[in-house]
Design an enzyme around this catalytic site. Structure first.
Site, short mmCIF file in Angstrom:
data_model
loop_
_atom_site.label_atom_id
_atom_site.label_comp_id
_atom_site.label_asym_id
_atom_site.label_seq_id
_atom_site.Cartn_x
_atom_site.Cartn_y
_atom_site.Cartn_z
N HIS A 57 41.04 34.58 36.74
CA HIS A 57 40.49 34.53 35.38
C HIS A 57 41.13 35.62 34.51
CE1 HIS A 57 37.23 34.58 32.24
NE2 HIS A 57 37.34 33.27 32.45
N CYS A 58 41.44 36.75 35.10
CA CYS A 58 41.98 37.89 34.36
C CYS A 58 43.39 37.66 33.83
CB CYS A 58 41.99 39.14 35.24
SG CYS A 58 40.42 39.54 36.00
N ILE A 59 44.14 36.75 34.45
CA ILE A 59 45.52 36.56 34.04
C ILE A 59 45.71 35.29 33.21
CG2 ILE A 59 46.31 37.87 36.04
CD1 ILE A 59 47.30 35.24 37.28
N GLY A 85 41.84 39.17 38.90
CA GLY A 85 41.90 37.91 39.60
C GLY A 85 42.47 36.83 38.71
#
Length: 330
Positions: A316-318, A314
């Protein structure tokens, strides 16, 4: 030297990202989603985009002059996990260089190039590199900036990541690198995260610390979804004296690959803002309201994250925040 990882709510110098041009994150729908996130984050703070040299023109076509570009070879585009975890100390900015091995050696992952990104980003940021022997990713930790960190048993103790490591050894390494005192172990992550393209339990899709002893928890209200039981189990593992704020997941339960892990918890806190995942779902508006209450004084903007979640992560992950250093040392 004592290092400390600030809370995500602390002031940022910038946010780092990586441009999707190969690997699992490839595809025009992914580039559209990554670009939407970058342009939204840029409303609040500078964005520094790492781009594979072969994709610089493509990135500029999507982003123009809204971000600053840094060229380096990439396997994929999950900056939270391949980039450094930034910390602060008496000497200024530090950057923890975890060992990265493709989320525990996943069969579909390649990571020879990505494993070098943390040190490269640290150099660009002017940060002191803090080496670590532990396999870990930024999505596998959440801190409150006051001594507590959330982790999951299935990430840091994953035999594909850290075979033979004990809780005590993991906790010691987290104390050394992040300056934490309390390590809160959650039993697992969301169901979909254990599928073919999952991380085996990243905490940043299920819970985050919005303030000391305050956790924002993904909950799945629908008992037809396997995460209904999972999130109840995670709640039971949280310290009894903590405040737990529920953040219900979207109404949509499945896609073509089965139960989804769509989560509003996987957001990025920026300077004066929050960039949040939306899913064209009836619960989007209510989720943005919960986030606005959790982060008073910040403007919350939703970005359609379905193309990112389809690839296993999502918003936050990128993204990876670089904390600001008092006195301008960074």
């Amino acid at each position: 030297m004592t290092w400390r990882m600030p809370a995500e709510t602390a002031p940022h110098t910038c946010t780092w990202m990586a441009w999707p041009s190969s690997g699992y994150a490839d595809g025009d729908d992914a580039r559209e989603a990554w670009a939407a996130v970058a342009l939204t984050v840029a409303e609040f703070e500078p964005v520094r985009m790492v781009v594979d040299p072969a994709a610089v023109k493509d990135a500029r076509d999507w982003l123009g002059g809204a971000v600053e570009y840094f060229a380096a070879p990439l396997d994929d585009a999950w900056m939270r996990d391949i980039g450094p975890t930034f910390v602060v100390g008496p000497a200024g900015l530090g950057a923890v260089d975890w060992v990265f091995n493709g989320w525990g050696g996943q069969s579909w992952a390649t990571w020879e190039k990505d494993a070098r990104i943390a040190r490269q980003v640290a150099e660009w940021a002017g940060a002191t590199v803090i080496g670590s022997e532990m396999v870990n990713e930024g999505g596998g930790i959440h801190v409150d900036g006051h001594g507590a960190v959330l982790v999951t048993e299935t990430v840091q103790l994953d035999p594909g990541r850290n075979p033979g490591w004990t809780r005590a050894r993991v906790e010691g390494e987290l104390r050394r690198t992040l300056g934490v005192r309390e390590v809160v172990w959650l039993p697992r992550g969301l169901t979909r995260d254990y599928g073919e393209f999952g991380t085996r339990g990243h905490v940043d899709i299920v819970a985050t610390l919005t303030a000391p002893e305050t956790v924002l928890l993904h909950v799945q209200p629908d008992p037809r979804h396997p995460d209904h039981a999972v999130t109840a189990q995670i709640r039971d593992a949280l310290p009894a004296n903590w405040t737990v704020v529920d953040l219900p997941g979207p109404e949509g339960l499945v896609d073509e690959r089965g139960p989804v892990d769509h989560s509003y918890v996987n957001h990025l806190v920026c300077n004066a803002g929050v960039v949040a995942c939306t899913f064209d779902d009836p619960r989007d508006a209510a989720a943005l309201d919960v986030l606005a209450a959790a982060y008073p004084g910040r403007r919350v903007i939703g970005v359609d994250a379905r193309a990112i979640f389809a690839r296993g992560g999502g918003i936050h992950c990128i993204t990876q925040q670089e904390p600001a250093i008092p006195g301008g040392l960074s």
